[in-house]
Each structure stands twice: as structure tokens, then as C-alpha cells.
Design an enzyme around this catalytic site. Structure first.
Site, PDB file in Angstrom:
ATOM      1  N   HIS A  68       0.895  -1.060  -0.061  1.00 22.64           N
ATOM      2  CA  HIS A  68      -0.097   0.127  -0.094  1.00 22.64           C
ATOM      3  C   HIS A  68       1.036   1.351  -0.041  1.00 22.64           C
ATOM      4  CE1 HIS A  68      -3.290   2.625   2.595  1.00 22.64           C
ATOM      5  NE2 HIS A  68      -3.107   2.976   1.219  1.00 22.64           N
ATOM      6  N   MET A 141     -10.126   3.607   1.986  1.00 24.91           N
ATOM      7  CA  MET A 141      -9.532   3.931   3.364  1.00 24.91           C
ATOM      8  C   MET A 141     -10.697   4.100   4.253  1.00 24.91           C
ATOM      9  SD  MET A 141      -6.306   3.445   3.064  1.00 24.91           S
ATOM     10  CE  MET A 141      -6.132   3.984   4.946  1.00 24.91           C
ATOM     11  N   PHE A 147      -1.294   6.475  10.116  1.00 18.30           N
ATOM     12  CA  PHE A 147      -1.100   5.812  11.451  1.00 18.30           C
ATOM     13  C   PHE A 147      -2.148   4.504  11.504  1.00 18.30           C
ATOM     14  CE2 PHE A 147       0.285  10.129  11.484  1.00 18.30           C
ATOM     15  CZ  PHE A 147       1.178   9.976  12.063  1.00 18.30           C
ATOM     16  N   GLY A 149      -3.943   2.099  14.341  1.00 17.01           N
ATOM     17  CA  GLY A 149      -4.835   2.560  15.719  1.00 17.01           C
ATOM     18  C   GLY A 149      -5.757   3.591  15.565  1.00 17.01           C
TER      19      GLY A 149
HETATM   20  C1  DX5 Z   1      -3.065   3.646   7.551  1.00 21.34           C
HETATM   21  C2  DX5 Z   1      -2.764   2.055   7.098  1.00 21.34           C
HETATM   22  C3  DX5 Z   1      -3.335   1.186   7.749  1.00 21.34           C
HETATM   23  C4  DX5 Z   1      -3.000   0.896   9.100  1.00 21.34           C
HETATM   24  C5  DX5 Z   1      -4.406   0.122   9.640  1.00 21.34           C
HETATM   25  O1  DX5 Z   1      -2.531   4.527   6.813  1.00 21.34           O
HETATM   26  O2  DX5 Z   1      -2.874   2.297   5.519  1.00 21.34           O
HETATM   27  O3  DX5 Z   1      -3.211   0.017   6.872  1.00 21.34           O
HETATM   28  O4  DX5 Z   1      -1.953   0.047   9.141  1.00 21.34           O
HETATM   29  O5  DX5 Z   1      -4.143   0.124  10.854  1.00 21.34           O
HETATM   30  P1  DX5 Z   1      -5.315  -0.377  11.996  1.00 21.34           P
HETATM   31  O6  DX5 Z   1      -5.792  -1.579  11.461  1.00 21.34           O
HETATM   32  O7  DX5 Z   1      -4.738  -0.181  13.378  1.00 21.34           O
HETATM   33  O8  DX5 Z   1      -6.424   0.581  11.856  1.00 21.34           O
HETATM   34 ZN    ZN Z   2      -2.793   0.083   4.558  1.00 19.89          ZN
END
Ligand code: DX5
Ligand code: ZN
Length: 229
Positions: A68, A141, A147, A149
Site C-alpha cells: 500500500h 480507506m 497511522f 490504531g
Molecule cells: C493507515 C494504514 C493502515 C493501518 C491500519 O495509514 O494504511 O493499513 O496500518 O491500521 P489499523 O488496523 O490499526 O487501523
Molecule cells: Zn494500509
């Protein structure tokens, strides 16, 4: 629609000093994809990993990667990622990050990889609808990227069903951000078939058990959804 649900484990919440054992735990539990969050400190306010780490990860697992890219100008870096990724891995870039989405998709495909495009929570599906026939995956998304969490944003759910209604057969629809055992039934109901999770796997006491649980919940949610159709 009968969906094969896949769970993608994002190593963003794993212990970076122990990637190998962390990845092995989820691999043993039958994880479908390893999700790698690449951040450049420009497109998103965080910096994580790049081709160097991916090269190392490819040596320790056969599980397909779901890369990603949260980076500006992805067209400049596809070769660097394709050189370390394997055939069959996904490279997903953000529609907000480039003026040349068609070029990025074709670079990914010419390298023998699968092409995905991602949408931030405030980006409309219209921005990618014309590209759907050229894509292998769309990643919605459900948090602002940057981030792990963060809290799941239920307002993105209608985008999943909109894209599922337009999607050619076989298009993978992924959801990423704030996934928990509680919201999996909702995203499956709308038509997502790849569920990416970081905290819900690696911030638990037992990532093996967490993957097993998420897979079971997803399976039950598919059963329930198909009963209703
Ligand atoms: C956020 C990332 C996600 C993230 C998901 O910018 O693209 O892949 O790691 O983390 P959780 O599952 O903790 O929301
Ligand atoms: Zn991601």
C-alpha cells in the site's frame, strides 16, 4: 455474489525487530495477504518502510504481499517496488497522489504485478470509476492514512457498495483502517472482500488467534450476507 474473503495483516502494528516471527504467526493462522504500509512523510505525515524492507520480507514468506503506497508521485517508484516484489503481489497507489493514474497502473501491470488504487475517506468514488476495468483491486480507506490504531469511519461504507455495484467480476475490493471484529460484518455486507487490519491482529496478545477469529467472523458474515440475497 459469492465472495472469497481475504484477511490482510498490516505489519505496521507488528514489532519491527521481530518481523519474521510476527509474520510466521499470522502465516500459520492462514493469513491471505501481508499488507505493507509504505509512507513517505509527504503524502502522509509519517515515514515507514520501502523496498529495502520488502526485499527482506520476501525472503521470509511466500504469502502474497499487498503493498500500500502512501507516497507522492508513485509513478517514480513503481520500478523500485516491482524489482523486489513477486509476481502476483499487489501494488496499490493513491489516486490523490498522482496526475497519471493510467500510467501507474500500466507500469505495475507491465512488471507482472497486480494493480490497485486507493481512495482517502474524503475522495469520491467518481475519481476512479473510469479506471475500474483496468484494475485488480480498489482499496477504500476507512481512516485518514498515516497511522495504525485509528477509529473506523462508518461514513465510507456506501462507497464500498457503490464500487461493488460497478465492479467487473473478479475486482477485489479492500477496506483498510480501524477494522475490528465488530465492524467486519458491516464491510462484508457492503461487498468488501479484502479486509486489512493492523491493530486488531498485532496489538492483541495472540496474533495467531486474532487472525483465526477475524477469518471466522468474516466467514460467518459472508454466510449471513448470502442468505439475505
Ligand atoms: C493507515 C494504514 C493502515 C493501518 C491500519 O495509514 O494504511 O493499513 O496500518 O491500521 P489499523 O488496523 O490499526 O487501523
Ligand atoms: Zn494500509
Amino acid at each position: 455474489m459469492s465472495q472469497k474473503i481475504k484477511i490482510a495483516a498490516s505489519i505496521l502494528a507488528a514489532n519491527p525487530m521481530r518481523f519474521e516471527s510476527e509474520i510466521k504467526k499470522v502465516e500459520r493462522a492462514g493469513i491471505d495477504l501481508i499488507h505493507i504500509d509504505v509512507m513517505d512523510g509527504h503524502f502522509v505525515p509519517n515515514i515507514t518502510m520501502g523496498p529495502f524492507i520488502i526485499k527482506g520480507i520476501k525472503k521470509i514468506t511466500k504469502v502474497p504481499l499487498d503493498i500500500h503506497l502512501m507516497i507522492t508521485h508513485p509513478e517514480r517508484y513503481i520500478k523500485a517496488f516491482a524489482d523486489v516484489a513477486g509476481k502476483g503481489d499487489f501494488i496499490t497507489f493513491h489516486i490523490e497522489a498522482t496526475k497519471q493514474p493510467k500510467k501507474v497502473i500500466s507500469l505495475i501491470k507491465k512488471a507482472g504485478l497486480k494493480a490497485g488504487v486507493s481512495l482517502n475517506p474524503n475522495t469520491k468514488t467518481k475519481s476512479i470509476e473510469k479506471l475500474l476495468s483496468t484494475l485488480d483491486l480498489v482499496l477504500i480507506m476507512s481512516v485518514y492514512p498515516g497511522f495504525d490504531g485509528q477509529k473506523f469511519m462508518p461514513e465510507v461504507l456506501p462507497k464500498i457498495s457503490r464500487l461493488r455495484s460497478l465492479a467487473p467480476d473478479g475486482l477485489e475490493i479492500a477496506i483498510d483502517g480501524g477494522i475490528t471484529p465488530e465492524n467486519i460484518p458491516q464491510v462484508v455486507k457492503q461487498g468488501a472482500n479484502i479486509i486489512a487490519a493492523a491493530s486488531a491482529i498485532f496489538k492483541t496478545e495472540d496474533p495467531y488467534k486474532a487472525v483465526k477469529t477475524l477469518k471466522e467472523i468474516a466467514k460467518q458474515a459472508v454466510k449471513k450476507t448470502s442468505c439475505m440475497n
